[in-house]
Design a protein around this motif. Structure first.
Motif, PDB file in Angstrom:
ATOM      1  N   ALA A 104       0.870  -1.192   0.000  1.00  0.00           N
ATOM      2  CA  ALA A 104       0.000   0.000   0.000  1.00  0.00           C
ATOM      3  C   ALA A 104       0.896   1.226   0.000  1.00  0.00           C
ATOM      4  O   ALA A 104       1.860   1.282   0.763  1.00  0.00           O
ATOM      5  CB  ALA A 104      -0.864   0.005   1.265  1.00  0.00           C
ATOM      6  N   SER A 105       0.572   2.196  -0.838  1.00  0.00           N
ATOM      7  CA  SER A 105       1.398   3.414  -0.812  1.00  0.00           C
ATOM      8  C   SER A 105       1.184   4.164   0.504  1.00  0.00           C
ATOM      9  O   SER A 105       2.048   4.903   0.951  1.00  0.00           O
ATOM     10  CB  SER A 105       1.024   4.330  -1.976  1.00  0.00           C
ATOM     11  OG  SER A 105      -0.257   4.890  -1.736  1.00  0.00           O
ATOM     12  N   GLY A 106      -0.003   3.961   1.102  1.00  0.00           N
ATOM     13  CA  GLY A 106      -0.340   4.712   2.317  1.00  0.00           C
ATOM     14  C   GLY A 106      -1.083   5.995   1.979  1.00  0.00           C
ATOM     15  O   GLY A 106      -1.595   6.674   2.874  1.00  0.00           O
ATOM     16  N   GLY A 107      -1.132   6.336   0.683  1.00  0.00           N
ATOM     17  CA  GLY A 107      -1.908   7.513   0.253  1.00  0.00           C
ATOM     18  C   GLY A 107      -1.265   8.827   0.646  1.00  0.00           C
ATOM     19  O   GLY A 107      -0.200   8.859   1.271  1.00  0.00           O
ATOM     20  N   ASN A 145       1.508   8.962  -6.035  1.00  0.00           N
ATOM     21  CA  ASN A 145       2.139   8.115  -7.060  1.00  0.00           C
ATOM     22  C   ASN A 145       1.258   7.792  -8.265  1.00  0.00           C
ATOM     23  O   ASN A 145       1.771   7.570  -9.348  1.00  0.00           O
ATOM     24  CB  ASN A 145       2.562   6.758  -6.456  1.00  0.00           C
ATOM     25  CG  ASN A 145       3.437   6.921  -5.238  1.00  0.00           C
ATOM     26  OD1 ASN A 145       4.024   7.967  -5.038  1.00  0.00           O
ATOM     27  ND2 ASN A 145       3.495   5.912  -4.403  1.00  0.00           N
ATOM     28  N   TRP A 146      -0.057   7.701  -8.054  1.00  0.00           N
ATOM     29  CA  TRP A 146      -0.944   7.204  -9.110  1.00  0.00           C
ATOM     30  C   TRP A 146      -1.907   8.306  -9.539  1.00  0.00           C
ATOM     31  O   TRP A 146      -2.358   9.098  -8.719  1.00  0.00           O
ATOM     32  CB  TRP A 146      -1.781   6.021  -8.615  1.00  0.00           C
ATOM     33  CG  TRP A 146      -1.010   4.806  -8.206  1.00  0.00           C
ATOM     34  CD1 TRP A 146      -0.535   4.526  -6.957  1.00  0.00           C
ATOM     35  CD2 TRP A 146      -0.640   3.690  -9.027  1.00  0.00           C
ATOM     36  NE1 TRP A 146       0.104   3.307  -6.962  1.00  0.00           N
ATOM     37  CE2 TRP A 146       0.053   2.769  -8.215  1.00  0.00           C
ATOM     38  CE3 TRP A 146      -0.846   3.372 -10.371  1.00  0.00           C
ATOM     39  CZ2 TRP A 146       0.553   1.560  -8.696  1.00  0.00           C
ATOM     40  CZ3 TRP A 146      -0.348   2.168 -10.852  1.00  0.00           C
ATOM     41  CH2 TRP A 146       0.346   1.277 -10.020  1.00  0.00           C
ATOM     42  N   ASP A 147      -2.269   8.276 -10.830  1.00  0.00           N
ATOM     43  CA  ASP A 147      -3.258   9.207 -11.360  1.00  0.00           C
ATOM     44  C   ASP A 147      -4.542   8.399 -11.575  1.00  0.00           C
ATOM     45  O   ASP A 147      -4.632   7.603 -12.499  1.00  0.00           O
ATOM     46  CB  ASP A 147      -2.715   9.762 -12.690  1.00  0.00           C
ATOM     47  CG  ASP A 147      -3.655  10.785 -13.279  1.00  0.00           C
ATOM     48  OD1 ASP A 147      -4.577  11.222 -12.561  1.00  0.00           O
ATOM     49  OD2 ASP A 147      -3.477  11.130 -14.467  1.00  0.00           O
ATOM     50  N   MET A 148      -5.536   8.601 -10.693  1.00  0.00           N
ATOM     51  CA  MET A 148      -6.706   7.705 -10.701  1.00  0.00           C
ATOM     52  C   MET A 148      -7.989   8.514 -10.575  1.00  0.00           C
ATOM     53  O   MET A 148      -7.961   9.708 -10.298  1.00  0.00           O
ATOM     54  CB  MET A 148      -6.628   6.736  -9.511  1.00  0.00           C
ATOM     55  CG  MET A 148      -5.308   6.035  -9.354  1.00  0.00           C
ATOM     56  SD  MET A 148      -5.285   4.852  -7.990  1.00  0.00           S
ATOM     57  CE  MET A 148      -5.229   5.933  -6.564  1.00  0.00           C
ATOM     58  N   GLY A 149      -9.137   7.840 -10.731  1.00  0.00           N
ATOM     59  CA  GLY A 149     -10.432   8.478 -10.525  1.00  0.00           C
ATOM     60  C   GLY A 149     -10.588   8.951  -9.082  1.00  0.00           C
ATOM     61  O   GLY A 149      -9.845   8.528  -8.192  1.00  0.00           O
ATOM     62  N   ILE A 151     -11.474   6.136  -6.051  1.00  0.00           N
ATOM     63  CA  ILE A 151     -10.369   5.276  -5.602  1.00  0.00           C
ATOM     64  C   ILE A 151      -9.266   6.119  -4.957  1.00  0.00           C
ATOM     65  O   ILE A 151      -8.569   5.662  -4.047  1.00  0.00           O
ATOM     66  CB  ILE A 151      -9.814   4.378  -6.737  1.00  0.00           C
ATOM     67  CG1 ILE A 151      -8.727   3.437  -6.188  1.00  0.00           C
ATOM     68  CG2 ILE A 151      -9.318   5.143  -7.903  1.00  0.00           C
ATOM     69  CD1 ILE A 151      -8.175   2.446  -7.188  1.00  0.00           C
ATOM     70  N   SER A 152      -9.130   7.371  -5.367  1.00  0.00           N
ATOM     71  CA  SER A 152      -8.117   8.227  -4.738  1.00  0.00           C
ATOM     72  C   SER A 152      -8.478   8.488  -3.276  1.00  0.00           C
ATOM     73  O   SER A 152      -7.609   8.429  -2.397  1.00  0.00           O
ATOM     74  CB  SER A 152      -7.985   9.555  -5.498  1.00  0.00           C
ATOM     75  OG  SER A 152      -7.549   9.298  -6.819  1.00  0.00           O
ATOM     76  N   VAL A 153      -9.767   8.749  -3.010  1.00  0.00           N
ATOM     77  CA  VAL A 153     -10.189   8.929  -1.613  1.00  0.00           C
ATOM     78  C   VAL A 153     -10.014   7.612  -0.855  1.00  0.00           C
ATOM     79  O   VAL A 153      -9.531   7.593   0.286  1.00  0.00           O
ATOM     80  CB  VAL A 153     -11.658   9.434  -1.524  1.00  0.00           C
ATOM     81  CG1 VAL A 153     -12.110   9.511  -0.072  1.00  0.00           C
ATOM     82  CG2 VAL A 153     -11.806  10.778  -2.210  1.00  0.00           C
ATOM     83  N   ASP A 154     -10.371   6.501  -1.498  1.00  0.00           N
ATOM     84  CA  ASP A 154     -10.192   5.186  -0.852  1.00  0.00           C
ATOM     85  C   ASP A 154      -8.723   4.937  -0.506  1.00  0.00           C
ATOM     86  O   ASP A 154      -8.405   4.290   0.494  1.00  0.00           O
ATOM     87  CB  ASP A 154     -10.658   4.062  -1.784  1.00  0.00           C
ATOM     88  CG  ASP A 154     -12.176   3.933  -1.847  1.00  0.00           C
ATOM     89  OD1 ASP A 154     -12.862   4.522  -1.003  1.00  0.00           O
ATOM     90  OD2 ASP A 154     -12.665   3.229  -2.754  1.00  0.00           O
ATOM     91  N   SER A 155      -7.849   5.436  -1.350  1.00  0.00           N
ATOM     92  CA  SER A 155      -6.427   5.269  -1.099  1.00  0.00           C
ATOM     93  C   SER A 155      -6.021   6.088   0.127  1.00  0.00           C
ATOM     94  O   SER A 155      -5.221   5.632   0.950  1.00  0.00           O
ATOM     95  CB  SER A 155      -5.690   5.808  -2.311  1.00  0.00           C
ATOM     96  OG  SER A 155      -4.760   4.924  -2.728  1.00  0.00           O
ATOM     97  N   PRO A 190       5.789   3.232   0.465  1.00  0.00           N
ATOM     98  CA  PRO A 190       5.447   4.547  -0.102  1.00  0.00           C
ATOM     99  C   PRO A 190       5.817   4.734  -1.573  1.00  0.00           C
ATOM    100  O   PRO A 190       5.171   5.511  -2.265  1.00  0.00           O
ATOM    101  CB  PRO A 190       6.229   5.525   0.781  1.00  0.00           C
ATOM    102  CG  PRO A 190       6.442   4.800   2.058  1.00  0.00           C
ATOM    103  CD  PRO A 190       6.593   3.360   1.687  1.00  0.00           C
ATOM    104  N   GLN A 191       6.823   4.033  -2.079  1.00  0.00           N
ATOM    105  CA  GLN A 191       7.269   4.293  -3.464  1.00  0.00           C
ATOM    106  C   GLN A 191       6.387   3.630  -4.528  1.00  0.00           C
ATOM    107  O   GLN A 191       6.511   3.954  -5.712  1.00  0.00           O
ATOM    108  CB  GLN A 191       8.716   3.810  -3.654  1.00  0.00           C
ATOM    109  CG  GLN A 191       9.748   4.555  -2.829  1.00  0.00           C
ATOM    110  CD  GLN A 191       9.886   4.009  -1.402  1.00  0.00           C
ATOM    111  OE1 GLN A 191       9.306   2.964  -1.066  1.00  0.00           O
ATOM    112  NE2 GLN A 191      10.620   4.704  -0.566  1.00  0.00           N
ATOM    113  N   SER A 192       5.493   2.706  -4.145  1.00  0.00           N
ATOM    114  CA  SER A 192       4.635   1.979  -5.113  1.00  0.00           C
ATOM    115  C   SER A 192       5.433   1.404  -6.286  1.00  0.00           C
ATOM    116  O   SER A 192       5.041   1.541  -7.457  1.00  0.00           O
ATOM    117  CB  SER A 192       3.520   2.888  -5.677  1.00  0.00           C
ATOM    118  OG  SER A 192       2.697   3.364  -4.679  1.00  0.00           O
ATOM    119  N   ILE A 193       6.533   0.750  -5.974  1.00  0.00           N
ATOM    120  CA  ILE A 193       7.343   0.095  -7.023  1.00  0.00           C
ATOM    121  C   ILE A 193       7.142  -1.422  -6.951  1.00  0.00           C
ATOM    122  O   ILE A 193       6.948  -2.080  -7.968  1.00  0.00           O
ATOM    123  CB  ILE A 193       8.845   0.436  -6.853  1.00  0.00           C
ATOM    124  CG1 ILE A 193       9.069   1.949  -7.022  1.00  0.00           C
ATOM    125  CG2 ILE A 193       9.706  -0.368  -7.837  1.00  0.00           C
ATOM    126  CD1 ILE A 193       8.794   2.490  -8.397  1.00  0.00           C
TER     127      ILE A 193
END
Ligand code: NDP
Length: 386
Positions: free
Chosen positions: A175-178, A201-205, A208-212, A242-245
């Motif tokens: 998990a990136s942790g948001g 890290n991510w470009d999302m709707g 899902i961004s709030v969920d993150s 945190p790096q989402s790699i």
């Protein structure tokens, strides 16, 4: 020359939809598009349907059908509107259906696609979380293939290839942790929608961004993993990275841990599902680990982010409880985005609905939809009385 494969994209105008169609655009002649769908963005849908010569374009919001019809006039693309038309379009079947509608609204069309067999590339995690065994049983009954597009589950799917699940010791979801992973509780109570949808890290709707940001995304993913990879809930764990790699890992009984790494770009897992069991090119930059330098990991904090605890408990309860969790979360996220409730109320409200409503286990799609609808009604009622 090989025949093009057929493809439908449910939720074509969204973030996952756009990434999917970007890949399709780069594989000229490889795909023939059956259905493209949207909720209300008729103009963008018409543009895409025309560009890809889709058989049919559907807006779930029937009020937008005249707009869609007008935009598609003379193109030869069929236009339709309303939830029933959405299900009918999904039921036309395709070699691959990308399920990328956001929320439980995607459940009925995804089930319709499953009933046709074929490959379902599933991004719409809320559908699987809500329907659980009802969906996995339908997949088995209709001989469909469910391929996870969610980056974590796609990573796990890849790490399991060629291995026997009985040797799995742990499946670790990263998990990136948001955007709020380092925020104090006081800061979280004042977090705004604009801050929540700005993922590092991510470009999302938006949803899902709030969920993150709340970690409900990881909670939903825990339930999703429980259905996709039935190794037992006690073998599923979450770690903040945190790096989402590293997109997720599988540790085997001999101490070997397999991980899948890649850029934070949804085109990588989508390409993996579209090409499966082969591989295809993507325009993504290869990883430069020397430039990234460090990959770090830490435990989740369920005091500040109770969502993963709530999701684990819901998965343990099973039956209709995960559908209640999902519906209550969808209502709370919409209310937060609308400025009606604070960020920290999201999890509090979900917990409240979970404590107040214990439905009987759903046995079929209409049971799941009934639980979803009742949980939404209760969540809205709670907001009015709070
Ligand atoms: P977006 O909000 O960007 O797009 C959602 C899509 O669904 C749009 O095409 C939208 O149409 C359509 N839609 C929305 N509501 C309805 C409805 N009631 N009925 C029918 N169609 C509807 O979402 P994302 O692409 O970010 O996410 C889609 C799914 O994929 C979610 O389940 C998410 O959790 C999952 N996912 C997303 C990732 C990402 O990187 N974005 C990563 C992993 C999973 P319109 O444009 O007209 O509103």
């Amino acid at each position: 020359m090989t025949e093009p494969r057929t493809l439908s994209v449910l939720g074509a105008t969204g973030s996952v939809g756009a990434s999917t169609l970007d890949l399709v655009r780069r594989q000229s002649g490889a795909w023939r598009i059956v259905a493209l769908t949207a909720h209300s963005n008729a103009i963008e849908l018409a543009r895409l349907a025309h560009e890809f010569s889709a058989e049919i374009a559907v807006v779930a919001d029937e009020a937008r059908l005249p707009e869609l019809r007008e935009a598609l006039a003379g193109t030869g693309v069929e236009a339709a509107g309303g939830p029933a038309a959405l299900v009918e379009a999904a039921a036309r079947g395709a070699d691959v259906t990308v399920a990328a509608i956001v929320g439980c609204a995607g459940l009925a069309p995804t089930m319709a696609a499953i009933e046709q067999g074929g490959v379902i590339a599933l991004a719409n995690k809320e559908a699987l979380v809500s329907a659980g065994e009802v969906m996995t049983a339908a997949v088995a009954r209709h001989g469909a293939t469910l391929l996870p597009v969610d980056s974590e589950h796609n990573a796990i799917f890849q790490c399991l290839q060629g291995n026997d699940a009985q040797h799995v010791h742990w499946i670790t979801l990263t998990a990136s942790g948001g955007p709020f992973r380092d925020w104090s509780w006081e800061q979280l109570t004042a977090a705004t929608p604009a801050q929540a949808i700005k993922h590092p890290n991510w470009d999302m709707g938006a949803k899902i961004s709030v969920d993150s940001a709340t970690m409900f995304n990881k909670g939903l993913e825990l339930i999703e993993a429980h259905h996709l990879f039935p190794v037992g809930l006690d073998r599923l764990r979450i770690i903040v990275h945190p790096q989402s790699i590293v997109h997720s890992m599988v540790e085997y009984r001999d101490g070997s841990t397999l991980a899948q790494l890649g850029p934070s770009d949804m085109r990588v897992p989508i390409a993996s599902a579209l090409a499966w069991p082969q591989r295809m090119d993507t325009p993504c930059e290869p990883l430069d680990l020397a430039a990234i330098g460090e990959l770090t990991f830490r435990s989740t904090d369920e005091e500040r982010f109770p969502a993963t605890r709530l999701a684990r408990e819901a998965a343990q309860e099973g039956g209709g409880i995960p559908a209640v969790l999902n519906a209550a979360n969808e209502v709370a996220v919409a209310a937060f985005l609308d400025g009606q409730i604070s960020f920290t109320r999201i999890a509090a409200q979900v917990e409240h609905v979970l404590n107040a409503y214990v439905p009987p286990p759903p046995g079929c799609l209409s049971d799941v939809l009934a639980v979803d609808s009742e949980a939404r009604a209760r969540a809205r009622q709670l907001m009015e009385t709070a």
